[in-house]
Design a protein around this motif. Sequence first.
Motif, PDB file in Angstrom:
ATOM      1  N   GLN A  79       0.833  -1.202   0.000  1.00 41.85           N
ATOM      2  CA  GLN A  79       0.000   0.000   0.000  1.00 41.85           C
ATOM      3  C   GLN A  79       0.870   1.254   0.000  1.00 41.85           C
ATOM      4  O   GLN A  79       0.625   2.183  -0.763  1.00 41.85           O
ATOM      5  N   ARG A  83       0.298   1.804  -3.548  1.00 42.64           N
ATOM      6  CA  ARG A  83      -1.117   2.145  -3.379  1.00 42.64           C
ATOM      7  C   ARG A  83      -2.006   1.008  -3.870  1.00 42.64           C
ATOM      8  O   ARG A  83      -3.048   1.211  -4.494  1.00 42.64           O
ATOM      9  N   LEU A  84      -1.563  -0.237  -3.593  1.00 41.20           N
ATOM     10  CA  LEU A  84      -2.247  -1.420  -4.092  1.00 41.20           C
ATOM     11  C   LEU A  84      -3.687  -1.505  -3.601  1.00 41.20           C
ATOM     12  O   LEU A  84      -4.603  -1.777  -4.376  1.00 41.20           O
ATOM     13  N   ASP A  86      -5.676   0.888  -2.519  1.00 42.66           N
ATOM     14  CA  ASP A  86      -6.467   1.947  -3.146  1.00 42.66           C
ATOM     15  C   ASP A  86      -6.853   1.557  -4.575  1.00 42.66           C
ATOM     16  O   ASP A  86      -7.996   1.734  -4.994  1.00 42.66           O
ATOM     17  N   PHE A  87      -5.891   1.013  -5.330  1.00 45.95           N
ATOM     18  CA  PHE A  87      -6.130   0.624  -6.712  1.00 45.95           C
ATOM     19  C   PHE A  87      -7.162  -0.493  -6.803  1.00 45.95           C
ATOM     20  O   PHE A  87      -8.108  -0.429  -7.583  1.00 45.95           O
ATOM     21  N   GLU A  90     -10.791   0.522  -5.842  1.00 43.17           N
ATOM     22  CA  GLU A  90     -11.415   1.487  -6.751  1.00 43.17           C
ATOM     23  C   GLU A  90     -12.302   0.762  -7.757  1.00 43.17           C
ATOM     24  O   GLU A  90     -11.916  -0.261  -8.313  1.00 43.17           O
ATOM     25  N   LEU A  92     -13.330   0.516 -11.234  1.00 47.67           N
ATOM     26  CA  LEU A  92     -12.713   0.980 -12.477  1.00 47.67           C
ATOM     27  C   LEU A  92     -13.688   1.046 -13.647  1.00 47.67           C
ATOM     28  O   LEU A  92     -13.296   1.466 -14.740  1.00 47.67           O
ATOM     29  N   VAL A 100      -6.780   3.695 -16.524  1.00 47.29           N
ATOM     30  CA  VAL A 100      -6.520   2.472 -15.764  1.00 47.29           C
ATOM     31  C   VAL A 100      -5.109   1.987 -16.058  1.00 47.29           C
ATOM     32  O   VAL A 100      -4.369   1.586 -15.154  1.00 47.29           O
ATOM     33  N   ALA A 103      -2.564   4.126 -14.214  1.00 50.00           N
ATOM     34  CA  ALA A 103      -2.558   3.791 -12.786  1.00 50.00           C
ATOM     35  C   ALA A 103      -1.898   2.433 -12.565  1.00 50.00           C
ATOM     36  O   ALA A 103      -1.120   2.253 -11.615  1.00 50.00           O
ATOM     37  N   ALA A 104      -2.192   1.475 -13.444  1.00 53.16           N
ATOM     38  CA  ALA A 104      -1.607   0.138 -13.307  1.00 53.16           C
ATOM     39  C   ALA A 104      -0.088   0.193 -13.431  1.00 53.16           C
ATOM     40  O   ALA A 104       0.620  -0.563 -12.754  1.00 53.16           O
ATOM     41  N   VAL A 107       1.191   1.223 -10.036  1.00 53.34           N
ATOM     42  CA  VAL A 107       1.029   0.117  -9.086  1.00 53.34           C
ATOM     43  C   VAL A 107       2.080  -0.952  -9.371  1.00 53.34           C
ATOM     44  O   VAL A 107       2.712  -1.479  -8.457  1.00 53.34           O
TER      45      VAL A 107
END
Length: 191
Positions: A79, A83-84, A86-87, A90, A92, A100, A103-104, A107
């Motif tokens: 995390q 920010r695993l 949070d991802f 979420e 999507l 996405v 963001a990926a 992560v």
Amino acid sequence: MPTPRSSSRPPPAFFQRLSMAFGVLFSRELAQRYLAADRAPDQTASAPAPAPAPVQAPQTITLKEATPDAALQLLGLLQREARLIDFVQEDLAGHADADVGAAARLVHEGCRKVLQAHFTLAPVRTEEEGRRLTLPAGFDAAAVRLTGNVVGQAPFTGTLSHRGWRVTEVRLPQLAEHHDAAIVAQAEVEL
């Protein structure tokens, strides 16, 4: 259910009876002998029935109790760096694929950083993926999973679809005595 036969011996103890039950359950021959003895006319006390062959008790599997602290610590590291949580938490569905994907990427970079910092990984199999190989009898089934049409007994010949991963070293930070590992991400209050 068979009727108990008279005997001068005391009845078997609980674990002996349990072992006998497993023996009957897993041995066709022992079950047939048990049924044959039950159907036979009662014998006199002077002629005891032959004792069944000794039955090996099934191997006892001892389970180790896993403490959650190391798992919680790893989740906290993932995390903090990626920010695993949070991802994954979420939704999507309303986001564009490009958003996405961006963001990926973040992560992925953070997760990779955590893995490299805290674990040494090695492949389970050294052959290249896609290569044909033969697994001999007695292969390590905990390290190799058979997929597809698994029929018969080893040796098995197939194609390596994934080399697998083995952790060879773990370097998680030590936890302070009163640290609450269940708090994987602190709430943040900006002042």
